[in-house]
Design a protein around this motif. Sequence first.
Motif: not given
Length: 293
Positions: A101, A128-129, A152, A155, A163-165, A186
């Motif tokens: 993250a 998240h993508k 969330i 993007r 994986l995640i921001d 997550v």
Amino acid sequence: MRHSKRSIQLISSLLALSVLSACTTTVSRDDQPAYGSAADRKIPDYAPDGTASSFQDGPAIEPTPRVEEKSAFGNPPYYEVDGVVYHVLASGNNYKEVGTASWYGQKFHGRRTSSGEVYDMYQFSAAHKTLPLPSYARVTNINNGKSVIVKINDRGPFVKNRLIDLSYAAAKKLGYDDKGTAQVEVTVLKSPKGANRMVESDGKLEIAPMDQQHDNAKLYVQVGAFADEMRADTLASRLRDHFRQPISLTAVEVNGQTLQRVRIGPLESPRAAEAILAQLKQYSFGAPRVVAD
């Protein structure tokens, strides 16, 4: 696969003359975040725990997970960023993954997220993508056991092996705001209902009516769109010399003008589209884009 220098130059010249901006399903922040860089860490004074949504509002509250309609923005079936194709999940139910993250803060505070909501660095949110927007997830810092529930609604991060921001407030609560990244788990708690799909209408991507939505949207790489049918034919002929996939010409009306779209596909998967994009860009084939019908 061999390409003659002459054929490559010819295709490049054709595209340079009249390729129009193709429809794209790209959804991302305007530029890449600092991911906890020194510049992004210059946070103004805030409440002692670092989770105040504003100077007056007091501590932020973790969002309550709930099932919502999918956002009107940020949920195309596929999109492409920097030559990489991402396939948005139809549902986040049962999603659980471990990875790295990062976080983003002041640089994007007050700007629109991919879902259309305004980003607030002092609220508990994340990017998240591939999870549908909005989704709610519990993010746990593996190193210290701290966890936070986030919404969330954006993007990213489009950085390898991320994986995640998380928002600044969420990273602060997990205890890695001063480090930039952390290993996290997550777990999706609630995923939006509905399966919004994007269709092309008058050269623009729109959300399909519910009775027209389906999960088997066809995926193409659109290489160009031409007002001159002869140029479209020439490009299609050259592409057929280099690709085994079907090459199609389809007409579309845009602002009263008929354009001939040159497409490769339909393709089997986003991975196949990614491979074709990489090959096209290697030989400077204009600005190809991934589209879905």
